[in-house]
Design an enzyme around this catalytic site. Structure first.
Site, PDB file in Angstrom:
ATOM      1  N   ALA A  47       0.701  -1.130  -0.096  1.00 50.15           N
ATOM      2  CA  ALA A  47      -0.111  -0.021   0.090  1.00 50.15           C
ATOM      3  C   ALA A  47       0.827   1.472   0.139  1.00 50.15           C
ATOM      4  O   ALA A  47       0.229   2.406  -0.538  1.00 50.15           O
ATOM      5  CB  ALA A  47      -0.973  -0.039   0.976  1.00 50.15           C
ATOM      6  N   LYS A  48       2.187   1.180   0.406  1.00 50.85           N
ATOM      7  CA  LYS A  48       3.034   2.443   0.437  1.00 50.85           C
ATOM      8  C   LYS A  48       3.457   2.881  -0.785  1.00 50.85           C
ATOM      9  O   LYS A  48       3.628   4.118  -1.013  1.00 50.85           O
ATOM     10  CB  LYS A  48       4.287   2.044   1.298  1.00 50.85           C
ATOM     11  CG  LYS A  48       3.967   1.506   2.681  1.00 50.85           C
ATOM     12  CD  LYS A  48       3.292   2.607   3.498  1.00 50.85           C
ATOM     13  CE  LYS A  48       3.274   2.168   5.105  1.00 50.85           C
ATOM     14  NZ  LYS A  48       2.411   3.391   5.886  1.00 50.85           N
ATOM     15  N   ASP A  49       2.978   2.335  -1.887  1.00 50.04           N
ATOM     16  CA  ASP A  49       3.450   2.908  -3.206  1.00 50.04           C
ATOM     17  C   ASP A  49       2.377   3.958  -3.441  1.00 50.04           C
ATOM     18  O   ASP A  49       2.908   5.097  -4.140  1.00 50.04           O
ATOM     19  CB  ASP A  49       2.777   1.790  -4.253  1.00 50.04           C
ATOM     20  CG  ASP A  49       3.922   0.766  -4.647  1.00 50.04           C
ATOM     21  OD1 ASP A  49       4.965   0.584  -3.777  1.00 50.04           O
ATOM     22  OD2 ASP A  49       3.759  -0.262  -5.469  1.00 50.04           O
ATOM     23  N   THR A  79       7.626   1.367   2.840  1.00 48.96           N
ATOM     24  CA  THR A  79       7.905   2.641   2.410  1.00 48.96           C
ATOM     25  C   THR A  79       8.955   2.973   1.657  1.00 48.96           C
ATOM     26  O   THR A  79       8.994   3.549   0.469  1.00 48.96           O
ATOM     27  CB  THR A  79       7.355   3.672   3.572  1.00 48.96           C
ATOM     28  OG1 THR A  79       6.335   3.687   4.028  1.00 48.96           O
ATOM     29  CG2 THR A  79       7.430   5.162   2.902  1.00 48.96           C
TER      30      THR A  79
END
Length: 346
Positions: A47-49, A79
């Site tokens: 999800a850090k993309d 991240t």
């Protein structure tokens, strides 16, 4: 995207629009319907993309980030990988301060992506000069032309998910979502997604998953920081020993805490029942759902969405290693990856 050739210009165009997958077997005894937002389908496998691309492009738009600059960040691994990936495409140098709790797999991946990595001790206070927060800040101050992303205290962390993850989930469920369950670390994912969903329907219940050894649950309930809550734990990317301003506690209805051991086993169970090889934090999120169901949180009309933030390939030396599980005292023959299943042909 080049429509005539049906190809993407680069991997960054693959970020977002991740699938919603129904969870069937691990939830078959539970009331309600359960769906997973599988963020491992992002090109950087987490999800850090979303926040890496959003924050960097906002910094470019505002003129804060210029060609030749260096990006500095504090990270438990995911991240950092996403920032390194974006930096490669956009031509920036990348320096990362990483918690020693990060798996060896993650650290090796960061180095492979060309990032300079400083591994900092995990179990020190946030204001200790050795903590990854302070090391990143010092590197930023000492590196000319650097920009510090500072995800824990960056409003854009939430904004990225408000603009993307929230609308995606609302659309994918046709607005029928009743509960969102997500782990809280920096808090950007749960807070930004929750803000959007609450605007569409204030009755959507937002439940954060926290770790034992973290201060977030008690702070949410009392608005008081209690250092006595802090002690070492193993789950990466979940919980905190400080209060991130990237968390909007007002849009979160409640928190539930999960253990290192149960979260590890639940991640392994997801692989065996749903065919989803996911990260440690994903196991924690699913464990939260199992505990909430046991407490009577859901009924037959519940439509529960859980965010699974990353891929299991980053934890092969940890939760998917029988040796590591045994070293932690987590060994469970029911979840063992048995060497008896491997045959060597000579």
């Amino acid at each position: 995207m080049k429509e005539d050739l049906k190809v993407y210009d680069n991997v960054l165009q693959l970020i977002g629009n991740t699938p919603l997958v129904q969870i069937n077997k691990i939830t078959e005894e539970l009331k309600g319907e359960y769906y997973a937002k599988v963020e491992a389908f992002n090109p950087g496998h987490s999800a850090k993309d979303r926040i890496a691309l959003y924050i960097i492009e906002e910094a470019e738009r505002k003129g804060i980030l210029k060609p030749g600059n260096t990006i500095v960040e504090t990270t438990s691994g995911n991240t950092g990988f996403s920032i390194a990936m974006v930096s490669i495409i956009k031509g920036y140098e990348c320096i990362l301060a990483v918690s020693s709790k990060a798996s060896r797999d993650k650290i090796d991946m960061l180095r492979t992506m060309g990032a300079k990595v400083y591994v900092c001790p995990a179990h020190v206070s946030a204001d200790d000069s050795r903590s990854y927060y302070q090391v990143a800040r010092r590197i930023h101050e000492e590196t000319k032309g650097s920009v510090y992303i500072n995800q824990y205290f960056n409003e854009l962390n939430m904004e990225a998910h408000y603009q993307t993850t929230g609308p995606e989930i609302w659309k994918q469920t046709d607005g029928e979502i009743t509960h969102l369950v997500a782990c809280s670390g920096t808090g950007g994912t749960i807070s930004g997604t929750a803000r959007y969903l609450k605007e569409q329907n204030p009755n959507v219940k937002i439940i954060g998953v926290d770790a034992y050894g973290s201060v977030l649950k008690k702070f949410h309930e009392t608005r008081e920081f209690d250092s006595e809550e802090i002690y070492p734990y193993r789950i990466e990317g979940l919980g905190k020993n400080l209060i991130p301003t990237a968390t909007d506690f007002d849009v979160i209805d409640k928190f539930i805490k999960v253990t290192d051991e149960e979260s590890a086993h639940t991640a392994r169970k997801l692989a065996k029942t749903e065919g989803l090889l996911l990260g440690y934090t994903s196991g924690a999120a699913m464990q939260g759902i199992l505990q909430l169901a046991e407490d009577g949180e859901f009924d037959e009309k519940s439509k529960v969405v859980v965010i699974f933030p990353d891929h299991g390939s980053r934890y092969m030396s940890k939760i998917y290693s029988d040796d590591w599980m045994n070293e932690q005292g987590f060994f469970d023959t029911q979840n063992e990856i048995s060497v008896q299943k491997i045959e060597f042909i000579k």
